[in-house]
Motif scaffolding. Structure first.
Motif, PDB file in Angstrom:
ATOM      1  N   ASN A   5      -7.277   2.854  -4.563  1.00 22.35           N
ATOM      2  CA  ASN A   5      -6.231   3.738  -4.045  1.00 22.35           C
ATOM      3  C   ASN A   5      -5.929   4.827  -5.071  1.00 22.35           C
ATOM      4  O   ASN A   5      -5.805   6.006  -4.738  1.00 22.35           O
ATOM      5  N   TYR A   6      -5.814   4.429  -6.350  1.00 28.67           N
ATOM      6  CA  TYR A   6      -5.549   5.372  -7.444  1.00 28.67           C
ATOM      7  C   TYR A   6      -6.664   6.420  -7.505  1.00 28.67           C
ATOM      8  O   TYR A   6      -6.396   7.629  -7.584  1.00 28.67           O
ATOM      9  N   ALA A   7      -7.903   5.939  -7.460  1.00 27.28           N
ATOM     10  CA  ALA A   7      -9.055   6.844  -7.541  1.00 27.28           C
ATOM     11  C   ALA A   7      -9.054   7.813  -6.368  1.00 27.28           C
ATOM     12  O   ALA A   7      -9.255   9.022  -6.526  1.00 27.28           O
TER      13      ALA A   7
ATOM     14  N   LEU B 212       0.838  -1.206   0.000  1.00 25.79           N
ATOM     15  CA  LEU B 212       0.000   0.000   0.000  1.00 25.79           C
ATOM     16  C   LEU B 212       0.868   1.248   0.000  1.00 25.79           C
ATOM     17  O   LEU B 212       0.605   2.209  -0.720  1.00 25.79           O
ATOM     18  N   TRP B 213       1.943   1.229   0.787  1.00 26.04           N
ATOM     19  CA  TRP B 213       2.871   2.354   0.856  1.00 26.04           C
ATOM     20  C   TRP B 213       3.507   2.612  -0.514  1.00 26.04           C
ATOM     21  O   TRP B 213       3.526   3.747  -1.003  1.00 26.04           O
TER      22      TRP B 213
ATOM     23  N   SER C  52       3.968   5.544  -5.768  1.00 25.25           N
ATOM     24  CA  SER C  52       4.004   5.517  -7.234  1.00 25.25           C
ATOM     25  C   SER C  52       2.910   6.394  -7.824  1.00 25.25           C
ATOM     26  O   SER C  52       3.150   7.170  -8.754  1.00 25.25           O
ATOM     27  N   ILE C  53       1.692   6.262  -7.282  1.00 26.66           N
ATOM     28  CA  ILE C  53       0.550   7.005  -7.821  1.00 26.66           C
ATOM     29  C   ILE C  53       0.765   8.497  -7.630  1.00 26.66           C
ATOM     30  O   ILE C  53       0.587   9.290  -8.561  1.00 26.66           O
ATOM     31  N   LEU C  54       1.187   8.891  -6.418  1.00 26.24           N
ATOM     32  CA  LEU C  54       1.433  10.310  -6.125  1.00 26.24           C
ATOM     33  C   LEU C  54       2.447  10.882  -7.108  1.00 26.24           C
ATOM     34  O   LEU C  54       2.205  11.928  -7.723  1.00 26.24           O
TER      35      LEU C  54
ATOM     36  N   LEU D 185       2.316   1.859 -14.490  1.00 27.99           N
ATOM     37  CA  LEU D 185       1.510   0.640 -14.387  1.00 27.99           C
ATOM     38  C   LEU D 185       2.355  -0.551 -13.967  1.00 27.99           C
ATOM     39  O   LEU D 185       1.890  -1.445 -13.261  1.00 27.99           O
ATOM     40  N   LEU D 186       3.622  -0.565 -14.405  1.00 28.20           N
ATOM     41  CA  LEU D 186       4.524  -1.641 -14.003  1.00 28.20           C
ATOM     42  C   LEU D 186       4.750  -1.608 -12.496  1.00 28.20           C
ATOM     43  O   LEU D 186       4.742  -2.644 -11.823  1.00 28.20           O
TER      44      LEU D 186
END
Lengths: 288, 288, 288, 288
Positions: B253-255, B35-36, B41-43, B192-193
């Motif tokens: 999480n992305y959303a 999750l961390w 990555s998303i941020l 995405l990877l």
């Protein structure tokens, strides 16, 4: 939904009846998906090569089509799930009853359809929400095929020789399909890679038809001896012929769309048969 | 720490007690790490897309966080090593005594934790010493997962069917995780990877929970028949559902982070549901 | 066309006679194809390095040669198909008669030749129609070798030890060949990769010769004990020596063509033996 | 040169004497090669980062060193071949005598040394003839390790458990080494990939030492039970520790060379411990 059930269950007659259409349904799904995807790839490639610019209208149409594709995939996957759980042998929704698992093979199929449904969701998300990376679709396709490989690998226990062999081949194609989709996801924008993927999907579709006719022959078709090693050796050859056929079909599709674009653009086109004078193509050839 | 010990050792009761939390600990570690990492990555991806420039303060904060992450990983790995060697069955630090190797399986776990600890070291080195290439972290992650695969491959001797099957699946995920981490190390900068990697780590975590409940059921949970082939077929399906779930969690999480950034930036954002008008995204779509 | 047939069939004498030339034919095909392809790759690489510009005439010649190559491959493949189906044991064109499959192994060979023929078709299409992507040839080569691997993998049932071992090695080379062709298809323009491919093809050719002499020794040659494990261990070593030899042959070809170009261009060339002063090559070395 | 010979041959005592040094020789070769290669990679990487420009003198020195390396590898490989064929059991140069193959395992070793010798040849060719592509060295290294894998895969027949297991692990490392060398050949210029390769070579070297002490214990060392499964499980762990150690050694080498360059350049260097202020490194971190 397998040979074993046919032998031991009293409902074998009815079972056969639902199993033949099950494989035909999966086969039709693969074939239509493959033809649609290949048409899309070829169109995009040829229009890009001609530096054709879309107007705003055609773009909107294109996005609407992609979203429509997502919805169609999603609804077909839902149909697959519902049919697997209800039609084949009646009401067995409770997974665990009377100390044993209930119709696990149907749940295997449900899981495959679930991941196919997720491809549909990815289509819809990528073309409605702009912050979603568009290569998500390819990653999702790759995932779906790898999950199918995993399921099929653990799917063939206690079956007869020919049944195992034919399902192993399905596992092989779906593995290759997942691999090529993953490479496509990493590299992007290689039209032949996309057509290779379409070709594998088409192969899987036509192989499902072959499975339907070999393992669950409808009335009138010849019955195959499922324990005969010679048959498996013939099917090896047969599989390769299916593969060659998919190349020919995709190639014919390419030729047809090329001709269509040339015909509609009404411009003298450089793709004439004979020695080439096209400079762009020459560069490509030199770089080869 | 396995079924075999449960059967032959007089301390089985106590053993079970230490083994259930062992798998829960490993599971929690994987889930929190996943999750961390996915959040990070998303941020990074979304802020880069918005061409958000960090101030000096936030950069310093970011580096401090990375170093902190290294320290946390290192201390968790150290905890894992110490617990494996001391708690489960008392004082057996000497590896070789009385002509046989002592609790080799615990040493297997220690080795896995050792390589996880090296990920922590890589984190600390990369963000304190500038001459160290930053992709060292990804190489180290890949190494750790491949070593885990190697250990698990040689870990399942003389166990029962379900135990072997479930640990083979752990080996499969850690192999895939190592592979994706290695591809990520080679290619760099594909969000995405990175999320796929997080998703595999999450899957491993949730699967450790499943193992804990299947192989070492706490009081009150149903007891599984570890020799039943049907169970392994159910767990095949179950594994895929876990996998689908990880995609949904990472997606959520992305959303959530997208929404958070949009909410905090208080600007009208282009990620509205509907047909897209965003030019950058359109380009991406055309290149697809 | 295998040991098994030799033992059980009354036409074994005649069979041997047709089988030895069958492998020699395949071997010759591979060797000539490999030498031709390597010569083409080396020429292209060296001329490009010298920034040699082709005149219009030489270009037309080059395209005509490529089309000719396609036609040659196509006709050799057709020859292979016809010979497999007619010569070896008479008229057995009907695949299925009297309740069993007829000469399935010949159909295996036919399938391999079919895909080789498709390489020829790809050659002709790419150099006559400009809208066909030129990397199609490489994809087709890769496909042909993978299909060959697939066929050989399902080809060795109920044979003797040495026969299986030698055909497995053919499977190994054709797998590697397919893999390298696929990487070459993805990456493009790496001369060493193309030469590696030629080297594998040459190895396959020389190995077909070895197979012909070991499994179907002509009169006067020593007879091998096909059940002796020691022989398989010797052939392992022998295979590696064949491989080393292919490197040496391809290397000699490279040296010969370099010398030829230098000799014909009559310019003082930088490829003199000694410490290098060539700036381009120095850059390459630093980038290494 | 294996356990089997020890049991059945009357010259076992003498055999042991030649076999222990054989593995020590191979081990020393790998370790020195690995340390030399890693030092070269690190030096190149750090000097390139500092945009250090070589003078003409240092370049000539560098090329001479590369050629020297080629000569050293070539002569060590020749030594290996000569020793394998003459010392271990006297004069058995004729491969085939009295109806059986003679000392095939020694010929296996000769083949491995042959391909190692070809790495030396590639070194000499690339740095004396400018038309040879410089990535030939990497391709040759990759080939040598893959051939070693192939030989070791067919090398372990009719041996005891621990012997097989330890040689399988050598096969595993040489496969990974070949794979990483091939990726390095395709991608070029990734310092961590080169160090990973050095690390695998070092691991192979240290594992040869382990093999020497486990399978052919010199007088005074403990004798291992070669049939004990527990031992193989301990060696699994042991192998991972060797691996961790190689990372630490390569890392220490990196640190030492960094310090040396910093010390010799006498400039205030940016690689100070603490939060980073280096802009180039920051960019790298952001791109991660």
């Amino acid at each position: 939904m397998d040979k074993e059930d046919v032998v031991f269950s009293p409902v074998s007659e009815e079972y056969l009846a639902t199993d033949f259409p099950g494989h035909i349904f999966a086969g039709m799904f693969c074939i239509i998906y493959s033809l649609w995807e290949s048409t899309k790839s070829i169109l995009k490639h040829l229009l890009k090569k001609k530096k054709y610019t879309y107007g705003f209208g055609s773009k909107t149409l294109f996005y609407r089509l992609e979203i429509l594709q997502g919805i169609v995939i999603l609804s077909l996957a839902a149909t697959g799930i519902i049919v697997s759980l209800t039609l084949s042998g009646g009401h067995h929704l409770p997974l665990y009853e009377e100390n044993h698992w209930n119709k696990l093979k149907d749940w295997h199929h449900v899981t495959v359809y679930l991941f196919i449904g997720m491809i549909g969701v990815a289509h819809i998300l990528c073309f409605t929400i702009s912050s979603v990376p568009v290569s998500l679709i390819k990653l999702m396709v790759s995932t779906a095929f790898f999950v199918e490989t995993f399921i099929f690998h653990n799917h063939t226990h206690s079956r007869v020789l020919l049944d195992i062999f034919m399902h192993q081949l399905v596992g092989l194609i779906s593995f290759l399909n997942g691999l090529v989709a993953f490479i496509d996801f990493l590299i992007q924008d290689n039209v032949l890679l996309e057509l290779l993927r379409s070709s594998f999907t088409l192969l899987q579709g036509s192989w499902f038809f072959q499975i339907a006719y070999v393992l669950f022959p409808p009335k009138g078709s010849p019955i195959w001896d499922l324990m005969d090693y010679e048959n498996s050796r013939f099917l090896t050859v047969c599989f390769c012929w299916h593969f060659a056929l998919t190349y020919i079909i995709i190639g014919a599709n390419y030729a047809f769309i090329s001709w269509l674009i040339k015909f509609r653009s009404k411009k003298p086109c450089s793709s004439e048969v004979g020695l080439l004078k096209n400079t762009e193509h020459e560069q490509e050839l030199e770089e080869m």
